[in-house]
Design an enzyme around this catalytic site. Sequence first.
Site, mmCIF file in Angstrom:
data_model
loop_
_atom_site.group_PDB
_atom_site.id
_atom_site.type_symbol
_atom_site.label_atom_id
_atom_site.label_comp_id
_atom_site.label_asym_id
_atom_site.label_seq_id
_atom_site.Cartn_x
_atom_site.Cartn_y
_atom_site.Cartn_z
ATOM 1 N N LEU A 40 -28.828 -73.951 40.753
ATOM 2 C CA LEU A 40 -29.130 -73.531 42.131
ATOM 3 C C LEU A 40 -28.296 -74.278 43.169
ATOM 4 C CD1 LEU A 40 -33.015 -73.236 41.722
ATOM 5 C CD2 LEU A 40 -31.329 -71.380 41.661
ATOM 6 N N VAL A 83 -24.757 -73.873 45.606
ATOM 7 C CA VAL A 83 -24.606 -72.810 46.626
ATOM 8 C C VAL A 83 -24.597 -71.396 46.053
ATOM 9 C CG1 VAL A 83 -23.314 -74.327 48.141
ATOM 10 C CG2 VAL A 83 -22.080 -72.744 46.787
ATOM 11 N N ARG A 121 -31.242 -78.164 36.873
ATOM 12 C CA ARG A 121 -31.352 -79.437 36.139
ATOM 13 C C ARG A 121 -32.041 -80.490 37.002
ATOM 14 N NH1 ARG A 121 -25.821 -82.251 34.384
ATOM 15 N NH2 ARG A 121 -25.598 -82.166 36.647
ATOM 16 N N ALA A 177 -18.531 -74.189 35.550
ATOM 17 C CA ALA A 177 -17.884 -73.550 34.413
ATOM 18 C C ALA A 177 -17.407 -74.621 33.431
ATOM 19 C CB ALA A 177 -16.721 -72.704 34.899
ATOM 20 N N SER A 204 -17.546 -62.023 42.601
ATOM 21 C CA SER A 204 -16.579 -62.396 43.627
ATOM 22 C C SER A 204 -17.159 -62.249 45.010
ATOM 23 C CB SER A 204 -15.337 -61.512 43.526
ATOM 24 O OG SER A 204 -14.459 -61.839 44.586
ATOM 25 N N LYS A 223 -12.382 -60.321 36.456
ATOM 26 C CA LYS A 223 -12.541 -61.250 37.584
ATOM 27 C C LYS A 223 -11.323 -62.165 37.689
ATOM 28 C CE LYS A 223 -13.971 -63.817 40.887
ATOM 29 N NZ LYS A 223 -14.471 -65.166 40.747
ATOM 30 N N HIS A 249 -8.535 -60.201 39.148
ATOM 31 C CA HIS A 249 -8.858 -60.068 40.575
ATOM 32 C C HIS A 249 -8.362 -61.303 41.328
ATOM 33 C CE1 HIS A 249 -11.410 -61.387 43.899
ATOM 34 N NE2 HIS A 249 -11.553 -60.115 44.228
ATOM 35 N N ASN A 250 -8.660 -62.474 40.799
ATOM 36 C CA ASN A 250 -8.232 -63.704 41.469
ATOM 37 C C ASN A 250 -6.712 -63.842 41.479
ATOM 38 O OD1 ASN A 250 -10.992 -64.137 41.464
ATOM 39 N ND2 ASN A 250 -10.801 -66.328 41.114
ATOM 40 N N GLU A 302 -5.470 -61.718 44.103
ATOM 41 C CA GLU A 302 -5.787 -62.400 45.370
ATOM 42 C C GLU A 302 -4.685 -63.423 45.709
ATOM 43 O OE1 GLU A 302 -9.884 -63.961 45.423
ATOM 44 O OE2 GLU A 302 -9.036 -65.859 46.071
ATOM 45 N N TYR A 303 -4.230 -64.169 44.711
ATOM 46 C CA TYR A 303 -3.135 -65.124 44.935
ATOM 47 C C TYR A 303 -1.909 -64.376 45.475
ATOM 48 C CZ TYR A 303 -4.819 -69.298 42.283
ATOM 49 O OH TYR A 303 -5.481 -70.416 41.831
ATOM 50 N N ARG A 353 2.478 -71.971 45.051
ATOM 51 C CA ARG A 353 1.485 -73.002 45.397
ATOM 52 C C ARG A 353 1.934 -74.335 44.808
ATOM 53 N NH1 ARG A 353 -4.750 -70.766 45.426
ATOM 54 N NH2 ARG A 353 -4.309 -68.735 46.360
ATOM 55 N N HIS A 362 19.418 -61.324 15.003
ATOM 56 C CA HIS A 362 18.100 -60.769 15.320
ATOM 57 C C HIS A 362 18.078 -59.233 15.294
ATOM 58 C CE1 HIS A 362 16.373 -64.626 15.986
ATOM 59 N NE2 HIS A 362 17.218 -64.928 16.956
HETATM 60 P P1 NDP Z 1 -20.994 -76.032 40.971
HETATM 61 O O1 NDP Z 1 -19.859 -75.429 40.247
HETATM 62 O O2 NDP Z 1 -20.721 -77.119 41.941
HETATM 63 O O3 NDP Z 1 -22.051 -76.554 39.894
HETATM 64 C C1 NDP Z 1 -23.206 -77.220 40.294
HETATM 65 C C2 NDP Z 1 -24.380 -76.710 39.529
HETATM 66 O O4 NDP Z 1 -24.154 -76.826 38.120
HETATM 67 C C3 NDP Z 1 -25.629 -77.499 39.846
HETATM 68 O O5 NDP Z 1 -26.723 -76.627 39.853
HETATM 69 C C4 NDP Z 1 -25.678 -78.465 38.682
HETATM 70 O O6 NDP Z 1 -26.958 -78.986 38.456
HETATM 71 C C5 NDP Z 1 -25.244 -77.570 37.559
HETATM 72 N N1 NDP Z 1 -24.767 -78.278 36.364
HETATM 73 C C6 NDP Z 1 -23.568 -78.870 36.189
HETATM 74 N N2 NDP Z 1 -23.482 -79.407 34.950
HETATM 75 C C7 NDP Z 1 -24.656 -79.149 34.339
HETATM 76 C C8 NDP Z 1 -25.180 -79.438 33.046
HETATM 77 N N3 NDP Z 1 -24.456 -80.102 32.145
HETATM 78 N N4 NDP Z 1 -26.427 -79.009 32.761
HETATM 79 C C9 NDP Z 1 -27.153 -78.346 33.674
HETATM 80 N N5 NDP Z 1 -26.709 -78.037 34.903
HETATM 81 C C10 NDP Z 1 -25.477 -78.440 35.237
HETATM 82 O O7 NDP Z 1 -21.867 -74.888 41.693
HETATM 83 P P2 NDP Z 1 -21.404 -73.625 42.543
HETATM 84 O O8 NDP Z 1 -22.648 -73.010 43.037
HETATM 85 O O9 NDP Z 1 -20.335 -73.973 43.507
HETATM 86 O O10 NDP Z 1 -20.735 -72.685 41.462
HETATM 87 C C11 NDP Z 1 -21.449 -72.176 40.341
HETATM 88 C C12 NDP Z 1 -20.511 -71.337 39.516
HETATM 89 O O11 NDP Z 1 -20.005 -70.298 40.317
HETATM 90 C C13 NDP Z 1 -19.278 -72.057 38.973
HETATM 91 O O12 NDP Z 1 -18.985 -71.578 37.706
HETATM 92 C C14 NDP Z 1 -18.180 -71.699 39.928
HETATM 93 O O13 NDP Z 1 -16.900 -71.700 39.325
HETATM 94 C C15 NDP Z 1 -18.593 -70.330 40.348
HETATM 95 N N6 NDP Z 1 -18.171 -70.071 41.715
HETATM 96 C C16 NDP Z 1 -17.877 -68.843 42.057
HETATM 97 C C17 NDP Z 1 -17.494 -68.545 43.313
HETATM 98 C C18 NDP Z 1 -17.235 -67.195 43.616
HETATM 99 O O14 NDP Z 1 -16.733 -66.857 44.689
HETATM 100 N N7 NDP Z 1 -17.551 -66.337 42.710
HETATM 101 C C19 NDP Z 1 -17.368 -69.501 44.397
HETATM 102 C C20 NDP Z 1 -17.756 -70.744 43.970
HETATM 103 C C21 NDP Z 1 -18.121 -71.000 42.677
HETATM 104 P P3 NDP Z 1 -27.469 -80.311 39.243
HETATM 105 O O15 NDP Z 1 -27.980 -79.814 40.564
HETATM 106 O O16 NDP Z 1 -28.528 -80.859 38.391
HETATM 107 O O17 NDP Z 1 -26.289 -81.232 39.392
#
Ligand code: NDP
Length: 476
Positions: A10, A12, A33, A76, A128, A182, A185-186, A189-190, A287, A452
């Site tokens: 949970l 952002v 967690r 991830a 996205s 996805k 898509h990214n 986007e680049y 980049r 070849h």
């Molecule tokens: P983060 O990538 O910063 O991850 C934080 C979350 O992961 C927290 O809830 C954290 O729990 C949990 N976490 C990390 N490691 C573990 C673990 N080993 N066991 C259990 N929980 C864990 O969060 P975001 O919200 O930024 O992104 C979430 C996903 O979305 C990522 O995969 C990211 O790449 C993707 N993303 C996608 C975007 C989009 O535009 N589609 C934009 C941004 C992100 P705790 O609170 O306990 O630390």
Amino acid sequence: ELAQIGVTGLAVMGRNLARNFARNGYRVALHNRTYARTESLIAEHGSEGDFVASESLEDFVASLERPRRIVIMVQAGPGTDAVIDQLVPLLEPDDIVIDAGNSHFPDTIRREKALAEHDLHFVGMGVSGGEEGALNGPSIMPGGSPKSYESLGPMLEKISAHVDGVPCCTYVGSDGAGHFVKMVHNGIEYADMQLIAEAYDLLRIGLGASAGELAEIFKEWNSGDLESFLIEITAEVLGHVDAETGKPFVDIILDRAEQKGTGRWTVQNALDLGVPITGIAEATFERSLSASTPQREAARQKLEGKAATWEVTDRDEFINDVRQALYASKVVAYSQGFDQIAAASKEYGWDIDRGAMARIWRGGCIIRARFLNRITEAYERDPELPLLLADDYFADAVNSGVESWRRIVAGAATNGVSVPAFSSSLSYYDGIRAERLPAALVQAQRDFFGAHTYRRVDKEGTFHTEWSRDRSETQQ
Ligand code: NDP
């Protein structure tokens, strides 16, 4: 009463996705967690809908109706594996585990296989649109089994962005297909961002215009074929003034672009599949070039470049040329991206409908644009279209802009302006349409030093010339 869907993770993204489900009338189970995050969600947004918060993963799983639908939205990589490993022993056959993070598609393929052994459905889902999209309607690209989509699809379609009443979500294909799309898509986007940046640079140099004037040009472009979220925000950024210095905001930003890796994955995969995605690759390398600080320092001191100074005589014509070059290069970048999707679909057995991908990118995501309707139409006219550029609409658009495109790329070369994505896209256009390519010479060289072999234009078969002996030709 049991929850219809659960979200674990949970931060952002997960928080906003959970709120989106709740706002759409679903009863949402929550888990993180660190429980404090769950508590703060409930404290701040608990009144927005029907939430069931659990501190332990066991309680979270027990709070869901069966078959369970569990969205994982954590970091991830290892974080995602850790959560999956903890979840699996708590689940029962037919439950659906959805990874909505930015996972690399080979990981998704691996995880899907592993969970299938436990009779669990694993859905790798591309999302996205950033935080804003997660809350108000993202573009959603789910993979996994068609059966899982029967249960999940209606909910996802409901929370996704909608354009003309059509959801920006559809089933993409089995296992890693959603995360793959996805990723591309990214990558696109680049390319889109780099092309806009080159257009901005050309206008800035050619017209000697202020950021504010450039903002107006982009604003105007946003009412034509180029209409898109990225052009819109470009106009916003160029019009923004730094509060501290009073200077145009764009002028006080360090010119070193960063990246999180999805562009790199896209290019790496394109190399594996042998698909020339030069627009995305140039954008990704650019980049890196911008961030190559010591090299830039050294080059600035030694490489004088000897170039003319751009003298634009007809302002309107120049602006139009840049616009046409941008549009044509953009069509090339998208055409290449869709080629990559087609090649991957074949290689990994995904059967991806390219027109449907363009349709679900029309809203919610970063590359949302009017132009995507045209792509959907092109694939509706011919689902087997070998090359997007060869669709009548796009061929006309690019052919009619080609003189402008050439003037801009030639002008950039003469005047020493770096336009890697514009120029490589024009080169691609000229290469892919060429009657005959110098690849013939490359084949001859390969046969010379490595035996070849080569094929001939005038007869079937594979041949080799005895280069170091009597240069006689043998058929292999
Ligand atoms: P983060 O990538 O910063 O991850 C934080 C979350 O992961 C927290 O809830 C954290 O729990 C949990 N976490 C990390 N490691 C573990 C673990 N080993 N066991 C259990 N929980 C864990 O969060 P975001 O919200 O930024 O992104 C979430 C996903 O979305 C990522 O995969 C990211 O790449 C993707 N993303 C996608 C975007 C989009 O535009 N589609 C934009 C941004 C992100 P705790 O609170 O306990 O630390």
